[in-house]
Each structure stands twice: as structure tokens, then as C-alpha cells.
Design a protein around this motif. Structure first.
Motif, short mmCIF file in Angstrom:
data_model
loop_
_atom_site.label_atom_id
_atom_site.label_comp_id
_atom_site.label_asym_id
_atom_site.label_seq_id
_atom_site.Cartn_x
_atom_site.Cartn_y
_atom_site.Cartn_z
N GLU A 11 0.81 -1.22 0.00
CA GLU A 11 0.00 0.00 0.00
C GLU A 11 0.85 1.27 0.00
O GLU A 11 0.50 2.25 -0.67
N GLN A 328 -2.75 1.72 -6.60
CA GLN A 328 -4.01 1.79 -5.86
C GLN A 328 -5.17 2.27 -6.74
O GLN A 328 -6.33 1.97 -6.45
N THR A 331 -6.56 -0.98 -8.01
CA THR A 331 -6.65 -2.12 -7.09
C THR A 331 -7.45 -1.74 -5.83
O THR A 331 -8.64 -1.99 -5.73
N LYS A 332 -6.78 -1.13 -4.87
CA LYS A 332 -7.41 -0.84 -3.58
C LYS A 332 -8.61 0.10 -3.71
O LYS A 332 -9.68 -0.14 -3.11
N ASN A 333 -8.46 1.18 -4.46
CA ASN A 333 -9.52 2.19 -4.52
C ASN A 333 -10.80 1.68 -5.17
O ASN A 333 -11.90 1.88 -4.64
N GLN A 336 -12.49 -0.68 -2.69
CA GLN A 336 -13.16 0.04 -1.61
C GLN A 336 -14.47 0.66 -2.09
O GLN A 336 -15.47 0.67 -1.35
N GLY A 344 -7.68 -6.35 -3.52
CA GLY A 344 -7.23 -4.99 -3.82
C GLY A 344 -5.91 -4.59 -3.19
O GLY A 344 -5.36 -3.56 -3.54
N VAL A 345 -5.39 -5.41 -2.27
CA VAL A 345 -4.09 -5.12 -1.65
C VAL A 345 -3.35 -6.43 -1.45
O VAL A 345 -3.96 -7.50 -1.37
N LYS A 350 -5.87 -11.70 2.43
CA LYS A 350 -6.56 -11.21 1.24
C LYS A 350 -6.48 -12.24 0.11
O LYS A 350 -5.63 -13.13 0.10
#
Length: 377
Positions: A11, A328, A331-333, A336, A344-345, A350
Motif C-alpha cells: 500500500e 491503488q 486495485t485498492k480504490n 473500496q 485490492g491489496v 486477502k
């Protein structure tokens, strides 16, 4: 399974090390190289979370590869899925257009699109996970009825609302509108003038009432919503008041900044990043990144643009973002935004959805892809 000798894109940092995968999840991480026999050697390439694509029309070109040419649905789905996985996309929301009066073929194929996506997932025929994004063209009498036909499908994970009438939002510049649609539909000047007038009339009659009703039903079903082509603070405030969580393709810095301030995740096209600007003449995605108000990238019409977009924002001469920040965006965003909390991370517990990327002559390429710990590319 162990993946070793990779640059782990976490991250907030990049760490050279190893991952252990078991039962489709990441079970442990290390900042050292594994000595276990049989560990996969990543040769120093970059290991990222699997990319999450929220808005792509890519499936359509495989169903109808040329005008008046239809392709067998599962063959089309397989080719589409193969291109996505080869681009590092492990979760995709296939976008289907509802109430799209501009393209009759889209309407004819709609049930076929949706049934093929749903059936392919149920039969485990795809390597990426395919979900649905309902793109609702609000200036049309049929839109709400079509939306109600599909809203109960569990695969529906996102609904966006859009109005492509000339003179506003994406097409404030009417000349850009004429160039795009006159070329697309091969219209004469008189036919184009009639087309424009019809779209304005439909927008004035249906847009507001359809937008409000679809948003009401989405709130009842707890389905995330996205605005589309917001251009002003008033557009953004309306989107916020209706409960939207994503601002797709805002056309101005003003709208993007206000969206970000109000908590809507700003989504822009990765082709915009790769090409250096918008084909419609609107704000450039890299400009929004420089203001700190770019949250999500979508490949839109070109799947490989996600990886290329990461490269442009972090590895080329602009260095607008760090590599973890750029990753991100894909992936992460997006995870979320849709409350997909299992991915996503790169972190213990995960999903082991992973992309191994390398550079060849200064260009990024996908070397390997794993989905839930299984190598799929």
C-alpha cells in the motif's frame, strides 16, 4: 505455493521479498528471498494486486467484431476474458448500456450479453471474475423498465447514470459532439441536425425523472452508483444528494475537486492517461492526478491501458505519483468503492489475485497472473 524474488507493491512501499499462498489467499509475506525448492522465481519483477476494472465496453467488440457480424457468445466471452486476464485484470464489471437509443445493436444484444456473463461465471468458464455494471442512459422512455428487468441480478455491482445530449456534460463543445456522432453513424448534415434536436428533446423530457427513480431503487437495493460526465459543482452536488459513490469521467477540474471533497471517488479513463488527454477535449486525467483528486482508473475501451496508465503516472518522466499510489488506482480504490474488502491489496488474509509485471525496452508487460492463487496467465 511460494512466489519469491519479486518487488512487492504494497500500500505504501515497494519491498523485495516473497509471498506464500494457500487456499486462494495470501497467508504470509517476507522481505527475504525464499530458499524453498519449487518456489516461483519472479526474477525481480513487480508483483501487484490483481487489477479491478469497473467500466469496460470491451465485450461488445467481440460480440460484434464488424458491422452486421455476430459472433458465437461463449467464443466472444472467452476471447474477451483472455484479453482482460492478459492485461492483469482479475475482477471486471462488464458494462452494458440500457436505454441506449443511439445504437440499436446494443439493445438487440443486451439479453445475450448479460446471460453470457452470468452463465459463464456460474459454469466457471472464465479466468477473471466477471460482474455487471448497468450503464443507464437516462434520456429515454425505456430506461427505467429495462433497469428494473436486471436490477435484482446478484451480479449487478454498479449502476451509472449518464446523459450524452449535446451542449452539456461530456459534449459541452457541440462541434466535438457532431464530429463524434456524425462519423460514428455516417450521418448527413441534415440527419445530424435532426439527431441533435431529438437528443435534446429526450433529455429534457426524461433525464431528471429517470435519474431520480433509478437512484431511488438503487438505494433500496444497496447497489453502488456512479455519476457520469459531471461538469459543474451543481452536477456534483446532485450526485452526492442522490447517494452516488463514484464520479465517472468528470469533465472539469472543478467537478473533480468537488467530487473528491464530497467523498465521491473520481474515476478517469486510463486511455486518457496513455494518450495524454481526453478525446472529447475535456480535462486530462494526469492533471487531476497532479491535483491529488484522481482515485480510480478504468480501461474503458482498451484493457492494457490500466498497466500503461500506472506506468505513465509513476515511471515516466512526469512521475506524478509513486508506484504504490498509482497501483491503488486500479486495485485498492476500486475495491473500496464497491466494498470488495477481500481483495485490492497485497496483505495476509486477502485474495491471492496477483499480477507480475516487467519492463521491456521501457514498456510495461504482464508476465504472470494469478487469481485466487491459481495461475491463469
Amino acid at each position: 505455493m511460494i512466489i519469491t524474488n519479486v518487488n512487492l507493491v504494497l500500500e505504501n512501499e515497494v519491498v523485495k521479498g516473497s509471498l506464500e499462498l494457500r487456499d486462494g489467499k495470501i497467508v504470509s509475506m517476507s522481505d527475504s528471498q525464499s530458499q524453498v525448492a519449487g518456489a516461483y522465481d519472479g526474477e525481480g519483477d513487480f508483483l501487484m494486486p490483481g487489477f479491478i476494472e469497473l467500466h469496460t465496453d470491451n465485450l461488445e467488440q467481440y460480440f460484434t467484431p464488424r458491422p452486421k457480424v455476430d459472433w458465437p457468445p461463449f467464443s466472444a466471452m472467452s476471447a474477451h476474458d483472455t484479453q482482460l486476464i492478459g492485461s492483469g485484470i482479475t475482477t471486471v464489471l462488464d458494462a452494458v448500456a440500457l436505454g441506449d437509443f443511439r445504437d440499436e445493436k446494443r439493445q438487440t444484444n443486451l439479453d445475450l450479453f448479460i446471460n453470457t456473463v452470468v452463465d459463464s461465471q456460474k459454469r466457471n468458464l472464465t479466468r477473471a471474475e466477471h460482474l455487471l455494471h448497468l450503464r443507464c442512459e437516462v434520456p429515454h422512455e425505456s430506461t427505467v423498465g429495462m433497469f428494473e428487468k436486471y436490477v435484482d441480478l446478484p451480479e449487478v455491482q454498479l449502476v451509472s447514470l449518464m446523459d450524452h445530449a449535446p451542449g452539456q456534460r461530456q459534449f459541452v463543445d457541440v462541434e466535438k459532439y457532431r464530429t463524434y456522432y456524425q462519423g460514428k453513424h455516417n450521418l448527413t448534415d441534415s440527419e445530424m441536425a435532426a439527431f441533435e434536436n431529438k437528443q435534446v428533446e429526450l433529455s429534457e423530457r426524461w433525464s431528471t425523472r429517470n435519474r431520480n427513480e433509478i437512484c431511488r431503487q438503487c438505494r433500496e437495493h444497496n447497489i453502488p452508483m456512479a455519476s457520469h460526465d459531471d461538469a459543474t459543482k451543481a452536477h456534483v452536488q446532485e450526485s452526492k444528494d442522490l447517494g452516488m459513490v463514484i464520479a465517472e469521467f468528470p469533465t472539469t477540474v472543478e467537478a473533480a475537486k468537488r467530487s473528491h471533497e464530497l467523498g465521491l471517488k473520481v474515476l478517469m479513463g486510463a486511455p486518457n492517461v496513455v494518450r495524454g488527454g481526453s478525446h472529447s477535449g475535456n480535462v486530462a486525467a494526469h492533471e487531476l492526478a497532479s491535483h491529488g483528486v484522481l482515485d480510480i482508473l478504468s480501461s474503458d475501451y482498451y484493457p492494457m491501458s490500466l498497466l500503461e496508465g500506472i506506468y505513465k503516472l509513476s515511471w515516466d518522466e512526469r512521475n506524478t505519483l509513486t508506484l504504490p499510489q498509482a497501483v491503488q488506482l486500479v486495485t485498492k480504490n476500486p475495491a473500496q468503492a464497491l466494498s470488495l474488502d477481500d481483495r485490492g491489496v497485497i496483505a495476509e488474509g486477502k485474495r491471492a489475485d496477483l499480477v507480475l509485471a516487467k519492463q521491456v525496452d521501457g514498456h510495461p508487460l504482464v508476465a504472470r497472473v494469478w487469481r485466487q492463487g491459481k495461475k491463469v496467465f
